[in-house]
Design a protein around this motif. Structure first.
Motif, PDB file in Angstrom:
ATOM      1  N   HIS B  14     -22.970 -35.349 -79.034  1.00  0.00           N
ATOM      2  CA  HIS B  14     -23.192 -34.145 -77.877  1.00  0.00           C
ATOM      3  C   HIS B  14     -22.152 -33.673 -77.703  1.00  0.00           C
ATOM      4  CE1 HIS B  14     -27.418 -35.635 -79.132  1.00  0.00           C
ATOM      5  NE2 HIS B  14     -26.803 -34.120 -78.995  1.00  0.00           N
ATOM      6  N   ASP B  15     -21.137 -34.896 -76.909  1.00  0.00           N
ATOM      7  CA  ASP B  15     -20.093 -35.025 -75.975  1.00  0.00           C
ATOM      8  C   ASP B  15     -19.756 -33.288 -75.951  1.00  0.00           C
ATOM      9  OD1 ASP B  15     -20.813 -36.600 -74.374  1.00  0.00           O
ATOM     10  OD2 ASP B  15     -19.194 -37.397 -74.525  1.00  0.00           O
ATOM     11  N   VAL B  17     -19.804 -31.372 -78.638  1.00  0.00           N
ATOM     12  CA  VAL B  17     -21.432 -29.977 -78.625  1.00  0.00           C
ATOM     13  C   VAL B  17     -21.387 -29.452 -76.454  1.00  0.00           C
ATOM     14  CG1 VAL B  17     -23.355 -28.436 -78.251  1.00  0.00           C
ATOM     15  CG2 VAL B  17     -22.785 -30.666 -80.244  1.00  0.00           C
ATOM     16  N   ILE B  18     -21.140 -29.899 -75.892  1.00  0.00           N
ATOM     17  CA  ILE B  18     -21.230 -29.325 -74.700  1.00  0.00           C
ATOM     18  C   ILE B  18     -19.460 -28.847 -74.685  1.00  0.00           C
ATOM     19  CG2 ILE B  18     -20.607 -30.174 -71.855  1.00  0.00           C
ATOM     20  CD1 ILE B  18     -23.247 -32.993 -72.560  1.00  0.00           C
ATOM     21  N   VAL B  22     -18.923 -25.428 -72.931  1.00  0.00           N
ATOM     22  CA  VAL B  22     -17.738 -25.201 -71.806  1.00  0.00           C
ATOM     23  C   VAL B  22     -16.909 -24.199 -71.967  1.00  0.00           C
ATOM     24  CG1 VAL B  22     -16.486 -26.043 -69.669  1.00  0.00           C
ATOM     25  CG2 VAL B  22     -18.803 -27.411 -70.051  1.00  0.00           C
ATOM     26  N   ALA B  25     -17.657 -20.707 -72.645  1.00  0.00           N
ATOM     27  CA  ALA B  25     -18.174 -20.492 -71.337  1.00  0.00           C
ATOM     28  C   ALA B  25     -16.426 -19.775 -70.892  1.00  0.00           C
ATOM     29  CB  ALA B  25     -18.687 -21.339 -70.427  1.00  0.00           C
TER      30      ALA B  25
END
Lengths: 227, 227
Positions: B14-15, B17-18, B22, B25
């Motif tokens: 999941h890290d 994915v984050i 970011v 973005a």
């Protein structure tokens, strides 16, 4: 997740974090695009609700942008004397807007990623002053060439080279101004506890538009209209 | 993560994915703000590298924005006849930019969240046509009031009420135009496989600036200069 006394209140999964990131991104995007954040599904939200939010924001921007008329009206004598000056107004003010939003975007992201903090303002200011001068000289040179090619019919009784010099100096000065304002505002907003993303908002663009007009005609008065 | 034959190649945490969210973005923010994405730390990146990326983007925008001069120069007779017209140019073109970026932002996010797809273009067009008219009427009314209050010294020999009507109609038409263009472009870009976020880019703003000038002076010619 624990409370102040370290009792477990619940578990934040990674999915929750991603949900929050996506939701925040939507809110940010709406704010940057000039609309009060709309939480509902776009096509299913009530027409009147969406209209109210959109018109409120656009009307505020429109009223702010009325200041460009006031600023231009105060230079009405200069425009009447050299009509060609008015043809470069959108070019000059968009230079401020573009250079400003470029700097604001870079600094806002650098803040978000922790690469700079408001305490670094001196370093950022020095960096962006130098960058603004370098960028301004480039754009000013292009502006000089274009203005020097102004057709005789448009030029009227204005001196070609003085007009070209006026455009070049104005573009360079407005680019420097936009870059410095765009770079400093996110740091100032962050320091005041306001979302630094606001610096990319259309309100700041309007401020840069109005000040750009004042810079442009002040330079024109000295260079072109003092003789 | 598995390959085409379902052999395990690795695990996406999941890290990861984050991190990707970011990073994306940041890239998006850089692109919206008009700068080629810069991956390095802001203050540590080489000055010349950053200058090259920033000046490249700003120069392209500047050259595109030169079209506003060409458009205005083609209406030079109208401006010479009624100098007051030139004072409303920034107001009129910013109306197109603001309404356009508002619509583009809403549709781009609605696309990203799966609330609309390019196939919904008829519904979106109908919605935004109605919205553009509603928003345009509001802004046009404000523009009418302000233009009706133009000081006599600025007005020259122009008719106060015809000038006010010209501004009102132009603002309403440009607002409608900006809203429809801003809403349709993300759908078209998405359909063509291009990032719909490009619709919020300064290049689209420049396009709306230039077309706004043409709309404004075309209306002025009919209403104010035909007599």
């Amino acid at each position: 997740m624990v409370d102040d006394e370290h009792h477990i209140l619940g578990i934040i999964t990674h999915d929750d974090v991603i949900d929050v990131v996506v939701e925040e991104a939507t809110e940010d995007a709406h704010r940057m695009g000039g609309v009060v954040p709309i939480a509902e599904n776009f096509l299913e939200a009530g027409f009147f609700t969406v209209w109210r939010k959109r018109t409120g924001w656009l009307s505020c921007l429109f009223v702010a942008e009325l200041l460009t008329f006031t600023a231009l009206a105060s230079f009405e004598n200069a425009i009447a004397a050299v009509v060609a000056l008015s043809l470069f107004v959108p070019l000059c003010i968009s230079t401020g807007g573009n250079s400003g939003s470029q700097a604001a975007t870079l600094i806002t992201r650098a803040l978000a990623l922790g690469q700079v903090t408001p305490r670094d303002w001196r370093r950022v200011l020095r960096h962006e002053l130098l960058m603004g001068v370098s960028l301004g000289l480039t754009l000013g040179a292009i502006g000089f060439l274009r203005a020097a090619l102004t057709p005789k019919s448009v030029l009227g009784n204005a001196d070609r080279w003085l007009l070209a010099l006026t455009i070049a100096e104005s573009v360079a000065a407005i680019c420097l101004w936009g870059t410095v304002v765009g770079a400093m505002l996110p740091l100032i907003f962050k320091r005041l506890g306001i979302d630094p993303g606001i610096a990319s908002s259309p309100f700041v663009a309007t401020f840069v538009d109005v000040t750009g007009i004042v810079i442009y005609f002040s330079i024109a008065r000295v260079l072109l209209l003092s003789g």
